[in-house]
Design a protein around this motif. Structure first.
Motif, PDB file in Angstrom:
ATOM      1  N   ALA A  84      12.592  64.074  20.025  1.00 32.89           N
ATOM      2  CA  ALA A  84      11.573  63.469  20.896  1.00 32.89           C
ATOM      3  C   ALA A  84      10.216  63.448  20.187  1.00 32.89           C
ATOM      4  O   ALA A  84       9.485  62.448  20.253  1.00 32.89           O
ATOM      5  N   LEU A  85       9.871  64.535  19.517  1.00 29.01           N
ATOM      6  CA  LEU A  85       8.625  64.582  18.748  1.00 29.01           C
ATOM      7  C   LEU A  85       8.639  63.536  17.642  1.00 29.01           C
ATOM      8  O   LEU A  85       7.657  62.811  17.442  1.00 29.01           O
ATOM      9  N   LEU A  86       9.739  63.424  16.918  1.00 26.17           N
ATOM     10  CA  LEU A  86       9.850  62.437  15.848  1.00 26.17           C
ATOM     11  C   LEU A  86       9.743  61.010  16.388  1.00 26.17           C
ATOM     12  O   LEU A  86       9.104  60.145  15.777  1.00 26.17           O
ATOM     13  N   ALA A  87      10.350  60.752  17.548  1.00 22.50           N
ATOM     14  CA  ALA A  87      10.262  59.425  18.160  1.00 22.50           C
ATOM     15  C   ALA A  87       8.821  59.121  18.556  1.00 22.50           C
ATOM     16  O   ALA A  87       8.332  58.001  18.357  1.00 22.50           O
ATOM     17  N   ALA A  88       8.117  60.117  19.099  1.00 23.52           N
ATOM     18  CA  ALA A  88       6.710  59.920  19.473  1.00 23.52           C
ATOM     19  C   ALA A  88       5.860  59.643  18.236  1.00 23.52           C
ATOM     20  O   ALA A  88       4.992  58.752  18.254  1.00 23.52           O
ATOM     21  N   LEU A  89       6.102  60.375  17.162  1.00 25.29           N
ATOM     22  CA  LEU A  89       5.360  60.126  15.916  1.00 25.29           C
ATOM     23  C   LEU A  89       5.666  58.735  15.364  1.00 25.29           C
ATOM     24  O   LEU A  89       4.768  58.050  14.857  1.00 25.29           O
ATOM     25  N   GLY A  90       6.909  58.307  15.474  1.00 24.58           N
ATOM     26  CA  GLY A  90       7.272  56.959  15.047  1.00 24.58           C
ATOM     27  C   GLY A  90       6.582  55.892  15.873  1.00 24.58           C
ATOM     28  O   GLY A  90       6.131  54.872  15.345  1.00 24.58           O
ATOM     29  N   LEU A  91       6.464  56.124  17.170  1.00 23.65           N
ATOM     30  CA  LEU A  91       5.760  55.184  18.046  1.00 23.65           C
ATOM     31  C   LEU A  91       4.283  55.102  17.672  1.00 23.65           C
ATOM     32  O   LEU A  91       3.713  54.009  17.583  1.00 23.65           O
ATOM     33  N   ILE A  92       3.679  56.252  17.429  1.00 19.26           N
ATOM     34  CA  ILE A  92       2.273  56.273  17.009  1.00 19.26           C
ATOM     35  C   ILE A  92       2.101  55.514  15.699  1.00 19.26           C
ATOM     36  O   ILE A  92       1.168  54.714  15.532  1.00 19.26           O
ATOM     37  N   ALA A  93       3.009  55.728  14.754  1.00 18.46           N
ATOM     38  CA  ALA A  93       2.938  55.029  13.468  1.00 18.46           C
ATOM     39  C   ALA A  93       3.082  53.521  13.652  1.00 18.46           C
ATOM     40  O   ALA A  93       2.382  52.739  12.998  1.00 18.46           O
ATOM     41  N   ALA A  94       3.951  53.098  14.553  1.00 23.57           N
ATOM     42  CA  ALA A  94       4.120  51.668  14.812  1.00 23.57           C
ATOM     43  C   ALA A  94       2.857  51.067  15.413  1.00 23.57           C
ATOM     44  O   ALA A  94       2.453  49.953  15.050  1.00 23.57           O
ATOM     45  N   ILE A  95       2.214  51.801  16.305  1.00 21.99           N
ATOM     46  CA  ILE A  95       0.971  51.313  16.903  1.00 21.99           C
ATOM     47  C   ILE A  95      -0.121  51.201  15.842  1.00 21.99           C
ATOM     48  O   ILE A  95      -0.859  50.215  15.795  1.00 21.99           O
ATOM     49  N   VAL A  96      -0.213  52.204  14.984  1.00 21.64           N
ATOM     50  CA  VAL A  96      -1.201  52.153  13.895  1.00 21.64           C
ATOM     51  C   VAL A  96      -0.903  50.969  12.971  1.00 21.64           C
ATOM     52  O   VAL A  96      -1.815  50.252  12.547  1.00 21.64           O
ATOM     53  N   ALA A  97       0.380  50.731  12.679  1.00 21.44           N
ATOM     54  CA  ALA A  97       0.753  49.620  11.796  1.00 21.44           C
ATOM     55  C   ALA A  97       0.352  48.276  12.375  1.00 21.44           C
ATOM     56  O   ALA A  97       0.024  47.349  11.632  1.00 21.44           O
ATOM     57  N   LEU A  98       0.351  48.163  13.697  1.00 23.18           N
ATOM     58  CA  LEU A  98      -0.062  46.907  14.321  1.00 23.18           C
ATOM     59  C   LEU A  98      -1.531  46.584  14.020  1.00 23.18           C
ATOM     60  O   LEU A  98      -1.922  45.422  14.053  1.00 23.18           O
ATOM     61  N   GLY A  99      -2.302  47.604  13.721  1.00 25.04           N
ATOM     62  CA  GLY A  99      -3.716  47.397  13.427  1.00 25.04           C
ATOM     63  C   GLY A  99      -4.002  47.060  11.980  1.00 25.04           C
ATOM     64  O   GLY A  99      -5.156  46.888  11.601  1.00 25.04           O
ATOM     65  N   THR A 100      -2.968  46.955  11.157  1.00 22.52           N
ATOM     66  CA  THR A 100      -3.193  46.632   9.751  1.00 22.52           C
ATOM     67  C   THR A 100      -3.228  45.126   9.563  1.00 22.52           C
ATOM     68  O   THR A 100      -2.763  44.363  10.402  1.00 22.52           O
ATOM     69  N   THR A 101      -3.793  44.723   8.456  1.00 23.46           N
ATOM     70  CA  THR A 101      -3.842  43.300   8.141  1.00 23.46           C
ATOM     71  C   THR A 101      -3.141  43.051   6.821  1.00 23.46           C
ATOM     72  O   THR A 101      -3.002  43.950   5.996  1.00 23.46           O
ATOM     73  N   VAL A 102      -2.730  41.835   6.632  1.00 24.13           N
ATOM     74  CA  VAL A 102      -2.059  41.432   5.401  1.00 24.13           C
ATOM     75  C   VAL A 102      -3.078  40.715   4.526  1.00 24.13           C
ATOM     76  O   VAL A 102      -3.724  39.771   4.964  1.00 24.13           O
ATOM     77  N   ARG A 103      -3.215  41.207   3.304  1.00 25.91           N
ATOM     78  CA  ARG A 103      -4.074  40.524   2.339  1.00 25.91           C
ATOM     79  C   ARG A 103      -3.241  39.524   1.566  1.00 25.91           C
ATOM     80  O   ARG A 103      -2.092  39.792   1.227  1.00 25.91           O
ATOM     81  N   ALA A 104      -3.844  38.403   1.279  1.00 28.27           N
ATOM     82  CA  ALA A 104      -3.149  37.398   0.476  1.00 28.27           C
ATOM     83  C   ALA A 104      -2.928  37.957  -0.922  1.00 28.27           C
ATOM     84  O   ALA A 104      -3.774  38.673  -1.454  1.00 28.27           O
ATOM     85  N   PRO A 105      -1.787  37.639  -1.527  1.00 31.20           N
ATOM     86  CA  PRO A 105      -1.542  38.100  -2.902  1.00 31.20           C
ATOM     87  C   PRO A 105      -2.627  37.568  -3.828  1.00 31.20           C
ATOM     88  O   PRO A 105      -3.081  36.443  -3.683  1.00 31.20           O
ATOM     89  N   SER A 106      -3.029  38.407  -4.759  1.00 30.25           N
ATOM     90  CA  SER A 106      -4.049  37.959  -5.699  1.00 30.25           C
ATOM     91  C   SER A 106      -3.425  36.988  -6.689  1.00 30.25           C
ATOM     92  O   SER A 106      -2.319  37.178  -7.151  1.00 30.25           O
ATOM     93  N   ARG A 107      -4.148  35.963  -6.966  1.00 27.98           N
ATOM     94  CA  ARG A 107      -3.694  34.938  -7.901  1.00 27.98           C
ATOM     95  C   ARG A 107      -4.412  35.139  -9.221  1.00 27.98           C
ATOM     96  O   ARG A 107      -5.599  35.427  -9.253  1.00 27.98           O
ATOM     97  N   PRO A 108      -3.714  34.986 -10.331  1.00 33.22           N
ATOM     98  CA  PRO A 108      -4.393  35.109 -11.622  1.00 33.22           C
ATOM     99  C   PRO A 108      -5.447  34.005 -11.752  1.00 33.22           C
ATOM    100  O   PRO A 108      -5.222  32.883 -11.341  1.00 33.22           O
ATOM    101  N   SER A 109      -6.600  34.380 -12.262  1.00 38.73           N
ATOM    102  CA  SER A 109      -7.655  33.382 -12.423  1.00 38.73           C
ATOM    103  C   SER A 109      -7.286  32.456 -13.574  1.00 38.73           C
ATOM    104  O   SER A 109      -6.699  32.859 -14.564  1.00 38.73           O
ATOM    105  N   GLN A 110      -7.645  31.219 -13.402  1.00 38.70           N
ATOM    106  CA  GLN A 110      -7.367  30.224 -14.429  1.00 38.70           C
ATOM    107  C   GLN A 110      -8.683  29.886 -15.114  1.00 38.70           C
ATOM    108  O   GLN A 110      -9.620  29.439 -14.488  1.00 38.70           O
ATOM    109  N   SER A 111      -8.737  30.150 -16.384  1.00 33.86           N
ATOM    110  CA  SER A 111      -9.936  29.812 -17.132  1.00 33.86           C
ATOM    111  C   SER A 111      -9.669  28.581 -17.965  1.00 33.86           C
ATOM    112  O   SER A 111      -8.572  28.377 -18.487  1.00 33.86           O
ATOM    113  N   HIS A 112     -10.637  27.745 -18.028  1.00 37.34           N
ATOM    114  CA  HIS A 112     -10.519  26.516 -18.803  1.00 37.34           C
ATOM    115  C   HIS A 112     -11.350  26.666 -20.056  1.00 37.34           C
ATOM    116  O   HIS A 112     -12.549  26.581 -20.035  1.00 37.34           O
ATOM    117  N   ASN A 113     -10.696  26.966 -21.156  1.00 38.69           N
ATOM    118  CA  ASN A 113     -11.407  27.139 -22.427  1.00 38.69           C
ATOM    119  C   ASN A 113     -11.518  25.859 -23.170  1.00 38.69           C
ATOM    120  O   ASN A 113     -10.868  25.021 -23.348  1.00 38.69           O
TER     121      ASN A 113
END
Length: 113
Positions: A84-113
């Motif tokens: 029961a404690l582990l399930a409660a901790l898992g629920l808390i972790a899921a709620i915290v995860a809902l507050g995260t955001t996804v960052r777009a993958p970084s793209r290599p910069s293209q330089s024009h030499n």
């Protein structure tokens, strides 16, 4: 949910086996989800390093779980209370995860030499 089921299902053995199999299926799906989550969130660059960073806490917890369960179950009153404690901790972790955001993958910069 399967952790909560272990906390609330006292038996019979057949039902406990079914919950155990379901928990294994969920864990197997999480393995596939982890691979997808890494590439979706951060791209394929440095996949191995990112996979290691993401899986290290879960693998550490898996290694320590038997010792921790043996240590915590008696003061909590048994394994149902522990689950029961582990399930409660898992629920808390899921709620915290809902507050995260996804960052777009970084793209290599293209330089024009």
């Amino acid at each position: 949910m399967t952790t909560a089921a272990f906390a609330t299902v006292p038996g019979p053995y057949g039902l406990l086996i079914a919950v155990s199999v379901l928990a294994g299926v969920v864990r197997g799906n999480l393995t596939l989800l982890q691979a997808t989550a890494i590439t979706d969130r951060w791209g394929t660059t440095h996949y191995g390093r990112l996979s290691g960073i993401l899986s290290a806490p879960a693998q550490t917890a898996s290694a320590l779980a038997p010792f921790a369960a043996a240590l915590l179950a008696p003061p909590l009153g048994g394994t149902p209370a522990l689950f029961a404690l582990l399930a409660a901790l898992g629920l808390i972790a899921a709620i915290v995860a809902l507050g995260t955001t996804v960052r777009a993958p970084s793209r290599p910069s293209q330089s024009h030499n």
